[in-house]
Structures are given as C-alpha cells and as structure tokens.
Design a protein around this motif. Sequence first.
Motif, PDB file in Angstrom:
ATOM      1  N   ASN A   1       0.818  -1.218   0.000  1.00 42.38           N
ATOM      2  CA  ASN A   1       0.000   0.000   0.000  1.00 42.38           C
ATOM      3  C   ASN A   1       0.852   1.268   0.000  1.00 42.38           C
ATOM      4  N   GLU A   2       0.320   2.296  -0.685  1.00 42.88           N
ATOM      5  CA  GLU A   2       1.051   3.551  -0.849  1.00 42.88           C
ATOM      6  C   GLU A   2       1.467   4.182   0.475  1.00 42.88           C
ATOM      7  N   GLY A   3       0.609   4.094   1.477  1.00 40.86           N
ATOM      8  CA  GLY A   3       0.905   4.750   2.743  1.00 40.86           C
ATOM      9  C   GLY A   3       1.571   3.857   3.766  1.00 40.86           C
ATOM     10  N   SER A   4       1.106   2.605   3.861  1.00 42.80           N
ATOM     11  CA  SER A   4       1.570   1.725   4.934  1.00 42.80           C
ATOM     12  C   SER A   4       2.486   0.604   4.466  1.00 42.80           C
ATOM     13  N   GLY A   5       2.650   0.444   3.183  1.00 47.36           N
ATOM     14  CA  GLY A   5       3.525  -0.599   2.665  1.00 47.36           C
ATOM     15  C   GLY A   5       2.943  -1.991   2.847  1.00 47.36           C
ATOM     16  N   LEU A   6       3.785  -2.993   2.734  1.00 47.66           N
ATOM     17  CA  LEU A   6       3.344  -4.370   2.931  1.00 47.66           C
ATOM     18  C   LEU A   6       3.123  -4.647   4.419  1.00 47.66           C
ATOM     19  N   PRO A   7       2.033  -5.314   4.781  1.00 52.04           N
ATOM     20  CA  PRO A   7       1.876  -5.715   6.178  1.00 52.04           C
ATOM     21  C   PRO A   7       3.033  -6.628   6.588  1.00 52.04           C
ATOM     22  N   PRO A   8       3.543  -6.484   7.821  1.00 52.17           N
ATOM     23  CA  PRO A   8       4.682  -7.300   8.262  1.00 52.17           C
ATOM     24  C   PRO A   8       4.440  -8.800   8.104  1.00 52.17           C
ATOM     25  N   GLU A   9       3.202  -9.237   8.348  1.00 47.92           N
ATOM     26  CA  GLU A   9       2.918 -10.676   8.242  1.00 47.92           C
ATOM     27  C   GLU A   9       2.990 -11.166   6.799  1.00 47.92           C
ATOM     28  N   ILE A  10       2.727 -10.277   5.830  1.00 53.43           N
ATOM     29  CA  ILE A  10       2.843 -10.652   4.418  1.00 53.43           C
ATOM     30  C   ILE A  10       4.309 -10.670   4.005  1.00 53.43           C
ATOM     31  N   ALA A  11       5.056  -9.676   4.432  1.00 56.94           N
ATOM     32  CA  ALA A  11       6.499  -9.646   4.137  1.00 56.94           C
ATOM     33  C   ALA A  11       7.183 -10.884   4.707  1.00 56.94           C
ATOM     34  N   ALA A  12       6.723 -11.318   5.888  1.00 57.33           N
ATOM     35  CA  ALA A  12       7.340 -12.478   6.545  1.00 57.33           C
ATOM     36  C   ALA A  12       7.082 -13.775   5.774  1.00 57.33           C
ATOM     37  N   ARG A  13       6.020 -13.808   4.981  1.00 58.01           N
ATOM     38  CA  ARG A  13       5.702 -15.016   4.215  1.00 58.01           C
ATOM     39  C   ARG A  13       6.502 -15.102   2.913  1.00 58.01           C
ATOM     40  N   CYS A  14       7.188 -14.025   2.568  1.00 57.07           N
ATOM     41  CA  CYS A  14       7.963 -14.016   1.327  1.00 57.07           C
ATOM     42  C   CYS A  14       9.333 -14.669   1.534  1.00 57.07           C
ATOM     43  N   SER A  15       9.949 -15.041   0.426  1.00 60.35           N
ATOM     44  CA  SER A  15      11.258 -15.706   0.478  1.00 60.35           C
ATOM     45  C   SER A  15      12.324 -14.788   1.058  1.00 60.35           C
ATOM     46  N   ARG A  16      12.216 -13.491   0.796  1.00 59.82           N
ATOM     47  CA  ARG A  16      13.206 -12.533   1.292  1.00 59.82           C
ATOM     48  C   ARG A  16      12.600 -11.140   1.261  1.00 59.82           C
ATOM     49  N   LYS A  17      13.280 -10.222   1.940  1.00 55.06           N
ATOM     50  CA  LYS A  17      12.889  -8.813   1.926  1.00 55.06           C
ATOM     51  C   LYS A  17      13.945  -8.038   1.144  1.00 55.06           C
ATOM     52  N   ILE A  18      13.469  -7.132   0.289  1.00 53.60           N
ATOM     53  CA  ILE A  18      14.401  -6.324  -0.496  1.00 53.60           C
ATOM     54  C   ILE A  18      14.081  -4.847  -0.311  1.00 53.60           C
ATOM     55  N   ILE A  19      15.079  -4.016  -0.548  1.00 50.13           N
ATOM     56  CA  ILE A  19      14.916  -2.572  -0.379  1.00 50.13           C
ATOM     57  C   ILE A  19      15.645  -1.847  -1.502  1.00 50.13           C
ATOM     58  N   ILE A  20      15.121  -0.703  -1.895  1.00 45.77           N
ATOM     59  CA  ILE A  20      15.793   0.166  -2.864  1.00 45.77           C
ATOM     60  C   ILE A  20      16.715   1.099  -2.080  1.00 45.77           C
ATOM     61  N   PRO A  21      18.027   1.026  -2.299  1.00 42.23           N
ATOM     62  CA  PRO A  21      18.942   1.923  -1.574  1.00 42.23           C
ATOM     63  C   PRO A  21      18.637   3.379  -1.912  1.00 42.23           C
ATOM     64  N   MET A  22      18.577   4.220  -0.895  1.00 40.04           N
ATOM     65  CA  MET A  22      18.288   5.640  -1.103  1.00 40.04           C
ATOM     66  C   MET A  22      19.295   6.495  -0.359  1.00 40.04           C
ATOM     67  N   HIS A  23      19.509   7.695  -0.854  1.00 38.95           N
ATOM     68  CA  HIS A  23      20.498   8.597  -0.274  1.00 38.95           C
ATOM     69  C   HIS A  23      19.809   9.764   0.433  1.00 38.95           C
ATOM     70  N   GLY A  24      20.572  10.462   1.242  1.00 36.95           N
ATOM     71  CA  GLY A  24      20.047  11.647   1.907  1.00 36.95           C
ATOM     72  C   GLY A  24      18.995  11.292   2.936  1.00 36.95           C
ATOM     73  N   ASN A  25      18.003  12.162   3.075  1.00 35.66           N
ATOM     74  CA  ASN A  25      16.954  11.969   4.075  1.00 35.66           C
ATOM     75  C   ASN A  25      15.703  11.310   3.500  1.00 35.66           C
ATOM     76  N   ILE A  26      15.758  10.891   2.241  1.00 37.99           N
ATOM     77  CA  ILE A  26      14.607  10.227   1.624  1.00 37.99           C
ATOM     78  C   ILE A  26      14.558   8.781   2.091  1.00 37.99           C
ATOM     79  N   ASN A  27      13.392   8.346   2.593  1.00 39.08           N
ATOM     80  CA  ASN A  27      13.295   6.956   3.044  1.00 39.08           C
ATOM     81  C   ASN A  27      12.162   6.181   2.360  1.00 39.08           C
ATOM     82  N   SER A  28      11.493   6.822   1.399  1.00 35.60           N
ATOM     83  CA  SER A  28      10.445   6.104   0.672  1.00 35.60           C
ATOM     84  C   SER A  28      10.215   6.763  -0.679  1.00 35.60           C
ATOM     85  N   LEU A  29       9.603   5.991  -1.583  1.00 32.59           N
ATOM     86  CA  LEU A  29       9.298   6.472  -2.925  1.00 32.59           C
ATOM     87  C   LEU A  29       7.829   6.242  -3.237  1.00 32.59           C
ATOM     88  N   ASN A  30       7.313   6.991  -4.186  1.00 31.76           N
ATOM     89  CA  ASN A  30       5.978   6.717  -4.709  1.00 31.76           C
ATOM     90  C   ASN A  30       5.913   5.258  -5.152  1.00 31.76           C
TER      91      ASN A  30
END
Length: 260
Positions: A217-246
């Motif tokens: 979801n745009e605001g809350s992201g994946l629910p933790p219980e759904i992320a936990a059911r996946c094979s792995r967690k991945i993240i897009i590396p970001m610089h500066g003070n930005i911690n999320s993207l559209n």
Amino acid sequence: MENIITSKDNPVIKLYQRLSSSKKERLEYGLFVLEGLRIVTDALREDSGLSHLILTEQAAGKYGEELFQADLRDTRTMVISNELGNRIASTEKTQGVFAICRIPQQHDPVFRENGRYVVLYGLQDPGNVGMIIRTADALGMDGVILSGSCDLYSPKVIRSTMGSVFREDITIVNDTDRLFALFSENGIETSAAVIDKDAVAVTECSFSGTQAVLIGNEGSGLPPEIAARCSRKIIIPMHGNINSLNAAMAAGILMWELRR
C-alpha cells in the motif's frame, strides 16, 4: 450517418454512466467503459471484446473512417450528439470516443519458467495501479497480479494504463492464502519490497528462476505478516533523508532490476 442519439435516457447511455461510476454495476454486468481514441483503438486492435462503440457526431466525422475499418461484427455502433458526449465524458476535453468492453474471464496466474511478476498488494490509488501496469508492459514483465487492490476496471485505472491493460497478463487473486499457495505450487521465489534495515539491497540481489516482487500500500507498505511469508525482503537503496518512494516509481525500479 445513422440516427444521432440525443436523449440522456437512452438505455445504452444510462448503462455507460452506471458502469463508469459503479464497481458493483461493472461486476454485475461484466462490463467496463473506455474513453479516448487511443485506448479504444488499442482495444479494437487487441480484439478485446467491445460490445458498444459510441462516437459523438463530431468524433464520427473526425475518426469514424479509421475506427469503422475494425472488425465490428460483435460490436454495436452508435452516434450521439456532441452535447451528450460532454455529459457522459469523464475527461474535461473529451475526444468524443467511448466504448463499452467485456471484462475478461478471470483465471489463476499462469507462471512461465524464469518469468518475472509484480504483485500489487493493497494498492488503492488508481493512478499508481495503472502506471505500474503500463510500466510492466513496457519492461516486458510476464504478469501483474492484483491482491486486495483497487478495482482494475475503474475508469481511472484503465485510463492510466494507456492501453497496456489489453496487452499485459493481469490476474486478480484477493485470497492471500491462495496467492501464496500458488507461489509455493509453482516454485516462485517471492521478494517483499520493504523499508527495513534487515532487507537486502535490490542491487545486490540475484534474480534467477521465476520471480515475483510484492509491493504494498502507498501509505503503509506491505503488512509485516505478508512480508514475513515471502522468500526474502528487499529494499531500494536511497540517499540523503529520503526513506520512501511513490509506489509506481518504486515498482518501476524493482521491475527494471528484475529484468536487468
């Protein structure tokens, strides 16, 4: 030219307006609406099951020769007044080209060997969903799966896909347990797109075999219980003070990495 329809009480016009405004009506009739020359042309080119082609008097004179060359044996054509076209339009400057289209029969995702899939889990912004479908088409993704997301056949989603809705393999699996059972049965490696410190940078991931990336979801992201059911967690590396993207931007980057 056939008789020009001017009445807002015409049964087809009333149906068009109900389909345009109501998900319930779209589901009941198994139909959705299109507006605009490009997307209607795409629907005709892809043989996407148009039940009605509706042109304003002005549009019939401007685009009719091109559109009427398509195979319209199973399509009812209508010409309406320009005023009526403005009444049913959902865009400010309408081209006067409208259609009613049949919703394709739903089916489970068909996973290809070494295929690449994106799962939209709980996305509610029609513009984001449409843009992701369009990007998936552009990047050659093998399929898009919607789970608990907004209505695929709402006019805003359809318009945002820019015709990709007719080219991309899109399936809807709202039952989460069923979704993960399909992944398991087909040997799909799943990656949860999250903003967690323990997630692996997508640039460092190996994407071999059949892959599916889940975007939340745009605001809350994946629910933790759904992320936990996946094979792995991945993240897009970001610089500066930005911690999320559209969500659509993030999906585009992740799909690019999947295909790279």
